[in-house]
Design a protein around this motif. Structure first.
Motif, PDB file in Angstrom:
ATOM      1  N   VAL A 122      57.552  46.401 -14.316  1.00  0.00           N
ATOM      2  CA  VAL A 122      57.125  47.682 -14.870  1.00  0.00           C
ATOM      3  C   VAL A 122      55.758  47.541 -15.533  1.00  0.00           C
ATOM      4  N   ASP A 123      55.582  46.478 -16.305  1.00  0.00           N
ATOM      5  CA  ASP A 123      54.304  46.232 -16.987  1.00  0.00           C
ATOM      6  C   ASP A 123      53.161  46.190 -15.983  1.00  0.00           C
ATOM      7  N   GLY A 124      53.304  45.372 -14.943  1.00  0.00           N
ATOM      8  CA  GLY A 124      52.240  45.236 -13.962  1.00  0.00           C
ATOM      9  C   GLY A 124      52.020  46.487 -13.141  1.00  0.00           C
ATOM     10  N   LEU A 125      53.096  47.185 -12.799  1.00  0.00           N
ATOM     11  CA  LEU A 125      52.959  48.372 -11.966  1.00  0.00           C
ATOM     12  C   LEU A 125      52.220  49.493 -12.691  1.00  0.00           C
ATOM     13  N   LEU A 126      52.528  49.710 -13.952  1.00  0.00           N
ATOM     14  CA  LEU A 126      51.898  50.818 -14.668  1.00  0.00           C
ATOM     15  C   LEU A 126      50.426  50.555 -14.972  1.00  0.00           C
ATOM     16  N   THR A 127      50.009  49.295 -14.981  1.00  0.00           N
ATOM     17  CA  THR A 127      48.568  49.034 -15.109  1.00  0.00           C
ATOM     18  C   THR A 127      47.849  49.272 -13.782  1.00  0.00           C
ATOM     19  N   ARG A 128      48.580  49.222 -12.677  1.00  0.00           N
ATOM     20  CA  ARG A 128      47.978  49.477 -11.358  1.00  0.00           C
ATOM     21  C   ARG A 128      48.077  50.937 -10.950  1.00  0.00           C
ATOM     22  N   ALA A 129      48.968  51.698 -11.578  1.00  0.00           N
ATOM     23  CA  ALA A 129      49.104  53.117 -11.280  1.00  0.00           C
ATOM     24  C   ALA A 129      47.788  53.824 -11.595  1.00  0.00           C
ATOM     25  N   GLY A 130      47.306  54.618 -10.667  1.00  0.00           N
ATOM     26  CA  GLY A 130      46.015  55.274 -10.837  1.00  0.00           C
ATOM     27  C   GLY A 130      45.053  54.886  -9.743  1.00  0.00           C
ATOM     28  N   THR A 131      45.268  53.740  -9.098  1.00  0.00           N
ATOM     29  CA  THR A 131      44.497  53.440  -7.899  1.00  0.00           C
ATOM     30  C   THR A 131      45.043  54.303  -6.758  1.00  0.00           C
ATOM     31  N   ASP A 132      44.214  54.557  -5.759  1.00  0.00           N
ATOM     32  CA  ASP A 132      44.624  55.453  -4.675  1.00  0.00           C
ATOM     33  C   ASP A 132      45.806  54.897  -3.895  1.00  0.00           C
ATOM     34  N   ILE A 133      45.834  53.589  -3.725  1.00  0.00           N
ATOM     35  CA  ILE A 133      46.906  52.929  -2.985  1.00  0.00           C
ATOM     36  C   ILE A 133      47.408  51.746  -3.803  1.00  0.00           C
ATOM     37  N   VAL A 134      48.721  51.656  -3.965  1.00  0.00           N
ATOM     38  CA  VAL A 134      49.348  50.493  -4.573  1.00  0.00           C
ATOM     39  C   VAL A 134      50.194  49.836  -3.486  1.00  0.00           C
ATOM     40  N   LEU A 135      49.801  48.657  -3.055  1.00  0.00           N
ATOM     41  CA  LEU A 135      50.492  47.978  -1.969  1.00  0.00           C
ATOM     42  C   LEU A 135      51.762  47.302  -2.478  1.00  0.00           C
ATOM     43  N   ALA A 136      52.846  47.476  -1.727  1.00  0.00           N
ATOM     44  CA  ALA A 136      54.113  46.799  -2.001  1.00  0.00           C
ATOM     45  C   ALA A 136      54.367  45.823  -0.865  1.00  0.00           C
ATOM     46  N   ASN A 137      54.640  44.571  -1.193  1.00  0.00           N
ATOM     47  CA  ASN A 137      54.732  43.524  -0.181  1.00  0.00           C
ATOM     48  C   ASN A 137      56.020  43.547   0.632  1.00  0.00           C
ATOM     49  N   SER A 138      56.915  44.478   0.346  1.00  0.00           N
ATOM     50  CA  SER A 138      58.171  44.558   1.081  1.00  0.00           C
ATOM     51  C   SER A 138      58.796  45.919   0.854  1.00  0.00           C
ATOM     52  N   GLY A 139      59.794  46.247   1.686  1.00  0.00           N
ATOM     53  CA  GLY A 139      60.542  47.473   1.462  1.00  0.00           C
ATOM     54  C   GLY A 139      61.284  47.448   0.146  1.00  0.00           C
ATOM     55  N   HIS A 140      61.765  46.276  -0.234  1.00  0.00           N
ATOM     56  CA  HIS A 140      62.453  46.106  -1.516  1.00  0.00           C
ATOM     57  C   HIS A 140      61.528  46.473  -2.670  1.00  0.00           C
ATOM     58  N   ASP A 141      60.297  45.961  -2.646  1.00  0.00           N
ATOM     59  CA  ASP A 141      59.343  46.271  -3.710  1.00  0.00           C
ATOM     60  C   ASP A 141      58.944  47.745  -3.685  1.00  0.00           C
ATOM     61  N   ALA A 142      58.722  48.287  -2.499  1.00  0.00           N
ATOM     62  CA  ALA A 142      58.301  49.689  -2.396  1.00  0.00           C
ATOM     63  C   ALA A 142      59.340  50.610  -3.029  1.00  0.00           C
ATOM     64  N   GLU A 143      60.597  50.333  -2.780  1.00  0.00           N
ATOM     65  CA  GLU A 143      61.669  51.158  -3.358  1.00  0.00           C
ATOM     66  C   GLU A 143      61.669  51.064  -4.873  1.00  0.00           C
ATOM     67  N   ARG A 144      61.516  49.853  -5.398  1.00  0.00           N
ATOM     68  CA  ARG A 144      61.495  49.676  -6.863  1.00  0.00           C
ATOM     69  C   ARG A 144      60.276  50.360  -7.473  1.00  0.00           C
ATOM     70  N   PHE A 145      59.103  50.186  -6.854  1.00  0.00           N
ATOM     71  CA  PHE A 145      57.868  50.750  -7.404  1.00  0.00           C
ATOM     72  C   PHE A 145      57.943  52.272  -7.468  1.00  0.00           C
ATOM     73  N   ARG A 146      58.406  52.877  -6.384  1.00  0.00           N
ATOM     74  CA  ARG A 146      58.465  54.342  -6.353  1.00  0.00           C
ATOM     75  C   ARG A 146      59.424  54.886  -7.393  1.00  0.00           C
ATOM     76  N   ALA A 147      60.525  54.196  -7.600  1.00  0.00           N
ATOM     77  CA  ALA A 147      61.492  54.646  -8.605  1.00  0.00           C
ATOM     78  C   ALA A 147      60.885  54.600 -10.002  1.00  0.00           C
ATOM     79  N   VAL A 148      60.148  53.545 -10.312  1.00  0.00           N
ATOM     80  CA  VAL A 148      59.524  53.431 -11.633  1.00  0.00           C
ATOM     81  C   VAL A 148      58.471  54.515 -11.829  1.00  0.00           C
ATOM     82  N   LEU A 149      57.594  54.705 -10.852  1.00  0.00           N
ATOM     83  CA  LEU A 149      56.540  55.711 -10.995  1.00  0.00           C
ATOM     84  C   LEU A 149      57.129  57.107 -11.148  1.00  0.00           C
ATOM     85  N   ALA A 150      58.139  57.416 -10.346  1.00  0.00           N
ATOM     86  CA  ALA A 150      58.773  58.730 -10.472  1.00  0.00           C
ATOM     87  C   ALA A 150      59.406  58.894 -11.846  1.00  0.00           C
TER      88      ALA A 150
END
Length: 432
Positions: A122-150
């Motif tokens: 969560v700490d790392g993701l919210l510092t990256r939120a705001g860039t046009d694209i946030v890359l997730a290295n896997s489907g597992h990460d993408a699911e977690r990232f989207r849930a946190v941002l939402a």
């Protein structure tokens, strides 16, 4: 200066992050010229480290983060990959967003993670939120990232699923033309303490003694004196001097590009290095060490469901673990074109017309105290402008003389260390 959409810029602050950022750039825009911006810091990569990675930029600049805000070439790039720590991503998103406000063109900004995300997600993701694209290295990460941002009210649409950009190479094929090779991929800070690191080295040496027909390689990240993303307090090159018995002849040091080392590897052993995913992608047997437990502090908990957890005792007995197919697929291993969606997102953003202003999640209103510290640590004031440099920086006189004297003293100490301790060890190990 007219926009240059055929250029992609990578801002990096270490060898590992340059490897990730440059590899991402090649995946996102294979036909673009590559501009490198290396931030001056403790871990700024050396020429040897860059040569080992093997991606040569078309242009290169070494500078402070604060100097980027007025760099016209950066502002006119088509894409900017922020291959830096999360706090620096946040600082640059603020500062560059302010500097680029009102321009008819600004670059598409991309951020992401160098390896597996097993802590401070969560700490790392919210510092990256705001860039046009946030890359997730896997489907597992993408699911977690989207849930946190939402969950914090940020549009999760910026998250794009991909894979680690340096997964590649030829599939594993055993060979009778070389000895069976066990490669131990070391990590600068896992484990951290000297006793634990020496213990792993002792086990690697014991494996080499009990299997004289095998070659055991210690794949090192850096030479003594070089810095990487994480501080390495007790390099294995030094620890060899403390082995209970002299290192066997079939235990050797290995430097160079990880892909080249994997070309001759029959079993990859590590605690939690990203090299494990590179190895698994190529179907090389891969062992995730459990000798110091399966712990969040070591990062090997990430591999709990992989089927690859093993101890040195298991390896001594002949274990050759392969990852569970379902787990491997969830980690983005084996995908044929994992950056297709990211390339499509870049194309769509460019085609939509002028990009909206960059909007980082943290602002002066939502987290002013936190943001102010991060901005100042990266050389910016509260508005994102460069802080004034102390008058002595880069000047002459006492400060410059003192720095020169300390640097000279350090160089002499490094020379003595290499002559008295490292050179004999390297000769004895037969470095490869």
């Amino acid at each position: 200066m007219s926009p240059s959409p055929r250029r992609i810029a990578v801002i990096a602050d270490s060898d590992t992050r340059w490897k990730w950022g440059a590899s991402v750039a090649r995946q996102l825009a294979p036909g673009h010229a590559l501009d490198a911006y290396f931030l001056r810091a403790r871990s700024t990569p050396t020429e040897r480290q860059l040569a080992e990675i093997g991606i040569v930029p078309d242009t290169r600049r070494d500078l402070r983060a604060a100097e980027l805000v007025d760099d016209e070439a950066l502002a006119d790039a088509g894409v900017v990959v922020l291959a830096v720590a999360g706090g620096t991503v946040l600082a640059l998103t603020h500062a560059l967003g302010a500097a680029w406000a009102g321009r008819g063109h600004r670059p598409v900004t991309v951020s992401g993670y160098v390896g597996v995300v097993y802590e401070k997600m969560v700490d790392g993701l919210l510092t990256r939120a705001g860039t046009d694209i946030v890359l997730a290295n896997s489907g597992h990460d993408a699911e977690r990232f989207r849930a946190v941002l939402a969950g914090v009210g940020v549009d999760p649409g910026s998250v794009v699923e991909c894979a680690l950009p340096f997964l590649g190479g030829e599939p594993y094929r055993p060979s009778d033309d070389r000895p069976f090779t066990v490669t131990f991929a070391v990590q600068p800070s896992v484990p951290k303490d000297r006793l634990s690191r020496l213990g792993l080295l002792e086990r690697a040496a014991a494996h080499a003694r009990s299997h004289p027909e095998r070659l055991v390689l210690m794949k090192l990240r850096s030479l003594p004196g070089e810095q990487t993303t994480h501080v390495e307090a007790d390099p294995y090159q030094h620890l060899v001097e403390s082995l209970a018995e002299p290192a066997p002849a079939n235990l050797r040091l290995a430097y160079g590009n990880m892909g080249d080392v994997l070309d001759r590897t029959d079993l990859l052993v590590t605690v939690s290095s990203t090299a494990a995913l590179e190895s698994m992608h190529r179907r090389i047997p891969t062992a995730i060490l459990t000798d110091f437990g399966v712990r969040e502090a070591h990062g090997n908990h990430y591999f709990v469901h992989s089927g690859c957890l093993a101890s040195w005792d298991d390896i001594d007995a002949g274990a050759l673990p392969q990852p569970a197919p379902e787990w491997a697929a969830a980690q983005g291993i084996g995908k044929s074109d994992p950056y297709a969606a990211a390339r499509a997102r870049v194309t769509a953003l460019r085609a939509a017309g002028p990009l909206p202003p960059l909007r980082p999640y943290y602002t002066a209103r939502t987290a002013g105290l936190y943001l102010d510290g991060i901005l100042r640590n990266n050389g910016f004031d509260g508005s994102g402008r460069p802080l004034p440099l102390p008058s002595a920086v880069g000047g002459t006189g006492f400060v410059r003389t003192t720095v020169r004297r300390v640097a000279g003293r350090g160089a002499g100490g490094l020379y003595r260390l290499g002559r008295r301790r490292l050179a004999p060890a390297l000769r004895r190990w037969g470095a490869v």
